[in-house]
Design an enzyme around this catalytic site. Sequence first.
Site, PDB file in Angstrom:
ATOM      1  N   THR A  44      30.969  52.781 -36.164  1.00  0.00           N
ATOM      2  CA  THR A  44      29.672  53.459 -36.970  1.00  0.00           C
ATOM      3  C   THR A  44      29.452  55.032 -36.413  1.00  0.00           C
ATOM      4  O   THR A  44      30.031  55.449 -35.333  1.00  0.00           O
ATOM      5  CB  THR A  44      28.577  52.844 -36.460  1.00  0.00           C
ATOM      6  N   GLY A  46      28.806  58.268 -34.928  1.00  0.00           N
ATOM      7  CA  GLY A  46      29.731  59.234 -34.157  1.00  0.00           C
ATOM      8  C   GLY A  46      30.801  58.732 -33.567  1.00  0.00           C
ATOM      9  O   GLY A  46      31.713  59.330 -33.276  1.00  0.00           O
ATOM     10  N   LYS A 147      27.364  35.551 -26.200  1.00  0.00           N
ATOM     11  CA  LYS A 147      27.100  33.927 -26.700  1.00  0.00           C
ATOM     12  C   LYS A 147      28.590  33.380 -27.180  1.00  0.00           C
ATOM     13  O   LYS A 147      28.924  31.910 -26.883  1.00  0.00           O
ATOM     14  CB  LYS A 147      26.130  33.944 -27.675  1.00  0.00           C
ATOM     15  N   ARG A 224      28.753  47.360   5.980  1.00  0.00           N
ATOM     16  CA  ARG A 224      29.936  47.188   6.738  1.00  0.00           C
ATOM     17  C   ARG A 224      29.807  45.627   7.000  1.00  0.00           C
ATOM     18  O   ARG A 224      30.575  44.752   6.987  1.00  0.00           O
ATOM     19  CB  ARG A 224      29.629  47.710   8.270  1.00  0.00           C
ATOM     20  N   HIS A 285      15.808  46.758  16.141  1.00  0.00           N
ATOM     21  CA  HIS A 285      15.470  45.305  15.579  1.00  0.00           C
ATOM     22  C   HIS A 285      13.963  45.464  14.754  1.00  0.00           C
ATOM     23  O   HIS A 285      13.411  44.427  14.852  1.00  0.00           O
ATOM     24  CB  HIS A 285      15.571  44.182  16.512  1.00  0.00           C
ATOM     25  N   GLY A 314      21.487  51.664  21.638  1.00  0.00           N
ATOM     26  CA  GLY A 314      21.977  51.390  20.447  1.00  0.00           C
ATOM     27  C   GLY A 314      20.739  51.229  19.372  1.00  0.00           C
ATOM     28  O   GLY A 314      21.106  50.593  18.426  1.00  0.00           O
ATOM     29  N   ASN A 423       2.618  38.913  16.338  1.00  0.00           N
ATOM     30  CA  ASN A 423       1.481  39.662  16.852  1.00  0.00           C
ATOM     31  C   ASN A 423       1.934  40.769  17.782  1.00  0.00           C
ATOM     32  O   ASN A 423       2.792  41.011  18.404  1.00  0.00           O
ATOM     33  CB  ASN A 423       0.743  38.502  18.060  1.00  0.00           C
ATOM     34  N   ARG A 515      -7.414  44.361   9.102  1.00  0.00           N
ATOM     35  CA  ARG A 515      -6.288  43.873   9.958  1.00  0.00           C
ATOM     36  C   ARG A 515      -4.784  44.367   9.444  1.00  0.00           C
ATOM     37  O   ARG A 515      -4.936  44.780   8.189  1.00  0.00           O
ATOM     38  CB  ARG A 515      -6.214  42.086   9.856  1.00  0.00           C
TER      39      ARG A 515
END
Length: 519
Positions: A44, A46, A147, A224, A285, A314, A423, A515
């Site tokens: 189609t 272009g 499909k 990694r 952590h 670390g 907490n 809170r």
Amino acid sequence: MTEGATAGKVESTSRRALISVSDKTGVVGFARILSEIGFEIVSTGGTARAISGAGIPVTKVADVTGAPEILDGRVKTLHPKVHGGLLADRRNPDHVRELEEQSITPVDLVCINLYPFEQTVAGDPSEDEALENIDIGGPAMLRASAKNFHSVTVVPGPEYYEEVLRELEDGEVSLKTRRRLAQATFRRTAEYDAAISAWMSRDGSEAHLPDTLSLRYEKSLDLRYGENPHQSAAYYSESDGEHLLSGVEKLQGKDLSFNNLYDVDAARKLLAEFAGEPAAVIIKHANPCGAAVGETLADAYEKALASDPVSAFGGIVALNRELDGDLASKIAKIFTEVLIAPSFTPEAREVFAAKPNAVLLEAGELAQPSVFYKPVTGGLLVQDADVVEDSSGYRVVTTDRPSDEQMRDLLFAWRVARHVKSNAIVLAKDGATVGVGAGQMSRVDSSKIAIKKAGEKVRGAVAASDAFFPFADGVEVLTDAGVAAIAEPGGSKRDREVIEAADAAGAAMIFTGRRHFLH
């Protein structure tokens, strides 16, 4: 004839390939080889011009359908002569017979990539321009071909050309490959629809938390490893917005891991709280083991490190000012996994050149999204972003009022506490954390950990608790250790007992009214 098509046969002089692409990368070469091995090329607009301009025979779609393109090209492939050829299951004798009765030639291969909607809307186009870049015929043909992968090979992008041609050299594209290409096709059309849906919802007309949530993520980085070395992992970013690694340049270091990026996220979020003054954050952590503001960046880093120099080993260090050589030399004395700063002087780069495994990330301030997602098994939790409230509503609830210096430290500790796993208890003094208690089931235990971390610095420090004290014992533990002022949300049934415990110790207390749990 494709693999699996054993129940019937449609006679044709050649196999047929339908090619209609927006991204024309490599398409001429792809079409040339298809033509050379016996495919009739149907195309189609272009794409047809590009292929025929290279001297490759092309049949126009209008010649197949017997109907011209109409509505400025909006309708050209939506026709039974096209979709019958795409959807006929050639394992089914009835389908084969109908194709013959309707003089429809089956399509063996479909190569389509879609109008560049995502790229268009990224440039802030007019609504009409964006709408015209919503592909209709392309997704319809891709979905039909995917499909019907038992009979049709679907090629949804230039990245698959080489693989498909390689298999065609042996005669056929295998059923296994056709199935995988179909999966990739449905994934692509889903991404496309999600991008359109996201653009349509930008006017705020969609519900804040809609009944159906469509998100689009693209793989940005192979990691990694995951949380543990035996787990593979990758980073996927939202394709239509700013994300964790937006504008980030990795200057040196080993490949990033899952935990590295999780900690980088925590570091950048906390650092954003202190954009107005030199600040340093040390994350371990996903929790801050040290955070501070100072007169200089070096001052801020030294105070942050002093909060917990053992846990800093670390960790992830994040700074909000340019890192110079002198401070780089101090940071380099402690093993640091990742170092983030808006920029690095040549001297700083030279210092870390001697530590090639250390990851240096050049990154500016990160805008925070208004909605956050957390995955759970088979689902996704969605919530508004948690932002620190205006301090003008804070109430002093004790007889003693915090001094101006204590109030500054309380506000600092309160901002840090929002980024500590619940907490959370944060002890601070002179614009720096001195002890952090995180992730405990008991608020008293978090208080004891923070006190232990602080050591002698606890005396005269302030404390922030991310949620109310359910009993007076947590306040008593803090004040017995020497904490002079406390910030907490309030709202407990025993608020009066908690306030009385602070008054009895001569400590000041403010209620913030909100809170800030972080799970």
